[in-house]
Write a protein that holds these residues in place. Structure first.
Motif, PDB file in Angstrom:
ATOM      1  N   ALA A 139      15.113 -45.018 -41.249  1.00 42.98           N
ATOM      2  CA  ALA A 139      15.015 -45.963 -40.131  1.00 42.98           C
ATOM      3  C   ALA A 139      15.268 -45.254 -38.800  1.00 42.98           C
ATOM      4  O   ALA A 139      14.566 -45.498 -37.811  1.00 42.98           O
ATOM      5  N   CYS A 140      16.260 -44.373 -38.777  1.00 40.77           N
ATOM      6  CA  CYS A 140      16.551 -43.634 -37.543  1.00 40.77           C
ATOM      7  C   CYS A 140      15.373 -42.756 -37.129  1.00 40.77           C
ATOM      8  O   CYS A 140      14.994 -42.717 -35.945  1.00 40.77           O
ATOM      9  N   TYR A 141      14.769 -42.067 -38.091  1.00 41.68           N
ATOM     10  CA  TYR A 141      13.643 -41.198 -37.762  1.00 41.68           C
ATOM     11  C   TYR A 141      12.410 -41.990 -37.337  1.00 41.68           C
ATOM     12  O   TYR A 141      11.657 -41.567 -36.444  1.00 41.68           O
ATOM     13  N   VAL A 142      12.190 -43.143 -37.966  1.00 36.53           N
ATOM     14  CA  VAL A 142      11.072 -43.998 -37.544  1.00 36.53           C
ATOM     15  C   VAL A 142      11.287 -44.467 -36.110  1.00 36.53           C
ATOM     16  O   VAL A 142      10.355 -44.465 -35.291  1.00 36.53           O
ATOM     17  N   LEU A 143      12.510 -44.880 -35.799  1.00 36.89           N
ATOM     18  CA  LEU A 143      12.805 -45.331 -34.439  1.00 36.89           C
ATOM     19  C   LEU A 143      12.692 -44.185 -33.439  1.00 36.89           C
ATOM     20  O   LEU A 143      12.314 -44.398 -32.286  1.00 36.89           O
ATOM     21  N   ALA A 144      13.004 -42.963 -33.875  1.00 37.19           N
ATOM     22  CA  ALA A 144      12.834 -41.802 -33.000  1.00 37.19           C
ATOM     23  C   ALA A 144      11.363 -41.606 -32.656  1.00 37.19           C
ATOM     24  O   ALA A 144      11.008 -41.312 -31.499  1.00 37.19           O
ATOM     25  N   LYS A 145      10.516 -41.768 -33.650  1.00 35.33           N
ATOM     26  CA  LYS A 145       9.077 -41.586 -33.429  1.00 35.33           C
ATOM     27  C   LYS A 145       8.507 -42.683 -32.537  1.00 35.33           C
ATOM     28  O   LYS A 145       7.595 -42.426 -31.732  1.00 35.33           O
ATOM     29  N   ARG A 146       9.045 -43.900 -32.659  1.00 37.60           N
ATOM     30  CA  ARG A 146       8.524 -45.032 -31.892  1.00 37.60           C
ATOM     31  C   ARG A 146       9.170 -45.173 -30.515  1.00 37.60           C
ATOM     32  O   ARG A 146       8.755 -46.003 -29.715  1.00 37.60           O
ATOM     33  N   ALA A 147      10.197 -44.387 -30.237  1.00 35.70           N
ATOM     34  CA  ALA A 147      10.947 -44.544 -28.992  1.00 35.70           C
ATOM     35  C   ALA A 147      10.056 -44.368 -27.768  1.00 35.70           C
ATOM     36  O   ALA A 147       9.139 -43.544 -27.753  1.00 35.70           O
ATOM     37  N   THR A 148      10.342 -45.154 -26.748  1.00 37.27           N
ATOM     38  CA  THR A 148       9.543 -45.104 -25.517  1.00 37.27           C
ATOM     39  C   THR A 148      10.171 -44.192 -24.465  1.00 37.27           C
ATOM     40  O   THR A 148       9.544 -43.913 -23.439  1.00 37.27           O
ATOM     41  N   THR A 149      11.403 -43.757 -24.694  1.00 38.06           N
ATOM     42  CA  THR A 149      12.047 -42.833 -23.765  1.00 38.06           C
ATOM     43  C   THR A 149      12.569 -41.630 -24.540  1.00 38.06           C
ATOM     44  O   THR A 149      12.874 -41.728 -25.736  1.00 38.06           O
ATOM     45  N   ARG A 150      12.682 -40.522 -23.845  1.00 35.73           N
ATOM     46  CA  ARG A 150      13.166 -39.300 -24.488  1.00 35.73           C
ATOM     47  C   ARG A 150      14.612 -39.454 -24.958  1.00 35.73           C
ATOM     48  O   ARG A 150      14.966 -38.998 -26.037  1.00 35.73           O
ATOM     49  N   SER A 151      15.433 -40.124 -24.161  1.00 39.48           N
ATOM     50  CA  SER A 151      16.836 -40.280 -24.535  1.00 39.48           C
ATOM     51  C   SER A 151      16.996 -41.103 -25.805  1.00 39.48           C
ATOM     52  O   SER A 151      17.816 -40.785 -26.664  1.00 39.48           O
ATOM     53  N   SER A 152      16.192 -42.149 -25.944  1.00 38.99           N
ATOM     54  CA  SER A 152      16.242 -42.978 -27.149  1.00 38.99           C
ATOM     55  C   SER A 152      15.763 -42.204 -28.366  1.00 38.99           C
ATOM     56  O   SER A 152      16.336 -42.311 -29.453  1.00 38.99           O
ATOM     57  N   ALA A 153      14.715 -41.398 -28.177  1.00 37.79           N
ATOM     58  CA  ALA A 153      14.187 -40.605 -29.281  1.00 37.79           C
ATOM     59  C   ALA A 153      15.221 -39.582 -29.750  1.00 37.79           C
ATOM     60  O   ALA A 153      15.423 -39.391 -30.958  1.00 37.79           O
ATOM     61  N   VAL A 154      15.881 -38.938 -28.804  1.00 39.39           N
ATOM     62  CA  VAL A 154      16.902 -37.943 -29.157  1.00 39.39           C
ATOM     63  C   VAL A 154      18.074 -38.609 -29.865  1.00 39.39           C
ATOM     64  O   VAL A 154      18.572 -38.110 -30.878  1.00 39.39           O
ATOM     65  N   ALA A 155      18.520 -39.758 -29.349  1.00 43.30           N
ATOM     66  CA  ALA A 155      19.645 -40.467 -29.969  1.00 43.30           C
ATOM     67  C   ALA A 155      19.316 -40.879 -31.397  1.00 43.30           C
ATOM     68  O   ALA A 155      20.154 -40.745 -32.298  1.00 43.30           O
ATOM     69  N   ALA A 156      18.104 -41.360 -31.618  1.00 46.48           N
ATOM     70  CA  ALA A 156      17.695 -41.779 -32.953  1.00 46.48           C
ATOM     71  C   ALA A 156      17.634 -40.590 -33.905  1.00 46.48           C
ATOM     72  O   ALA A 156      18.133 -40.651 -35.036  1.00 46.48           O
ATOM     73  N   ALA A 157      17.021 -39.495 -33.449  1.00 45.39           N
ATOM     74  CA  ALA A 157      16.888 -38.306 -34.295  1.00 45.39           C
ATOM     75  C   ALA A 157      18.245 -37.694 -34.603  1.00 45.39           C
ATOM     76  O   ALA A 157      18.512 -37.291 -35.748  1.00 45.39           O
ATOM     77  N   VAL A 158      19.121 -37.629 -33.619  1.00 52.50           N
ATOM     78  CA  VAL A 158      20.461 -37.072 -33.830  1.00 52.50           C
ATOM     79  C   VAL A 158      21.238 -37.933 -34.823  1.00 52.50           C
ATOM     80  O   VAL A 158      21.951 -37.418 -35.691  1.00 52.50           O
ATOM     81  N   SER A 159      21.113 -39.247 -34.717  1.00 62.63           N
ATOM     82  CA  SER A 159      21.831 -40.157 -35.618  1.00 62.63           C
ATOM     83  C   SER A 159      21.376 -39.976 -37.059  1.00 62.63           C
ATOM     84  O   SER A 159      22.198 -39.896 -37.985  1.00 62.63           O
ATOM     85  N   GLY A 160      20.053 -39.927 -37.265  1.00 68.83           N
ATOM     86  CA  GLY A 160      19.544 -39.722 -38.618  1.00 68.83           C
ATOM     87  C   GLY A 160      19.948 -38.372 -39.170  1.00 68.83           C
ATOM     88  O   GLY A 160      20.328 -38.245 -40.344  1.00 68.83           O
ATOM     89  N   THR A 161      19.898 -37.347 -38.326  1.00 68.76           N
ATOM     90  CA  THR A 161      20.252 -36.000 -38.765  1.00 68.76           C
ATOM     91  C   THR A 161      21.747 -35.893 -39.059  1.00 68.76           C
ATOM     92  O   THR A 161      22.159 -35.167 -39.968  1.00 68.76           O
ATOM     93  N   ALA A 162      22.566 -36.613 -38.306  1.00 71.17           N
ATOM     94  CA  ALA A 162      24.013 -36.603 -38.557  1.00 71.17           C
ATOM     95  C   ALA A 162      24.324 -37.121 -39.956  1.00 71.17           C
ATOM     96  O   ALA A 162      25.155 -36.542 -40.674  1.00 71.17           O
ATOM     97  N   LEU A 163      23.644 -38.187 -40.359  1.00 70.67           N
ATOM     98  CA  LEU A 163      23.865 -38.718 -41.704  1.00 70.67           C
ATOM     99  C   LEU A 163      23.291 -37.784 -42.759  1.00 70.67           C
ATOM    100  O   LEU A 163      23.935 -37.531 -43.789  1.00 70.67           O
TER     101      LEU A 163
END
Length: 200
Positions: A139-163
């Motif tokens: 879910a985090c990686y999907v949201l990273a791909k769909r993010a409309t801003t760079r900050s949201s994409a980074v936050a989503a990718a970092v969250s998924g990668t942290a887990l």
């Protein structure tokens, strides 16, 4: 038509509130218990182990309620796959709560470091947790791909990668793996709560 629109708005708001509450609730209840339950050490014990012992019902309820909130609030996320994966993660949380892992690592006090055998419900807990973690990461990686801003994409990718990293480190037997797993799970769940509040 106005009444129908108002009803729809309330329903969407309710879903957003449910998912927004899930992560902070689970983290707060888990970490509070970790700090105050006698003999519990987050450097050695996974948060799931809090479901054992005389106060285990608190963590069981925490898993179930957080899972219900995630499943109910999943529809607040945008797109097709993020809601589906979040709903799967929620159902996995419910199952992980109901299927309690075996005592171990000396917790609760008086129990062996390593259980002689693994019960069917402990196996079920591991399976449910694995499904939930994979769905959360997805879910985090999907949201990273769909993010409309760079900050949201980074936050989503970092969250998924942290887990992902925290889980892999824990499974490898790495030092303080239970801590990295807890940090990763909480980070991913908190991100989904944040994403719910930002969804349309």
């Amino acid at each position: 038509m106005t009444a129908a629109l108002a009803t729809r708005t309330v329903a969407v708001t309710s879903r957003q509130a449910a998912l927004a509450a899930a992560g902070p609730l689970w983290a707060a209840v888990s970490l509070t218990q970790a700090a105050f339950r006698d003999g519990f050490d987050l450097l050695r014990h996974p948060l799931s182990l809090l479901s054992t012992g005389s106060l285990g019902w608190v963590q069981i309820a925490n898993f179930v309620v957080a899972g219900l909130l995630m499943a109910a609030g999943a529809g607040s996320l945008d797109g097709r796959w993020a809601p589906r994966l979040t709903r799967v993660a929620g159902f996995g949380m419910i199952a992980a709560g109901l299927l309690v892992m075996d005592p171990g690592g000396g917790f609760p006090a008086g129990h062996d470091e390593v259980p002689a055998t693994m019960s069917w419900h402990a196996i079920g807990h591991m399976a449910a947790g694995t499904v939930s973690f994979i769905a959360l990461i997805g879910a985090c990686y999907v949201l990273a791909k769909r993010a409309t801003t760079r900050s949201s994409a980074v936050a989503a990718a970092v969250s998924g990668t942290a887990l992902l990293a925290g889980d892999l480190w824990a499974m490898s037997g790495g030092v303080a793996g239970t801590l990295t797993l807890a940090a990763g799970a909480i980070t991913a769940m908190l991100f989904l709560s944040f994403a719910a509040l930002r969804s349309n």
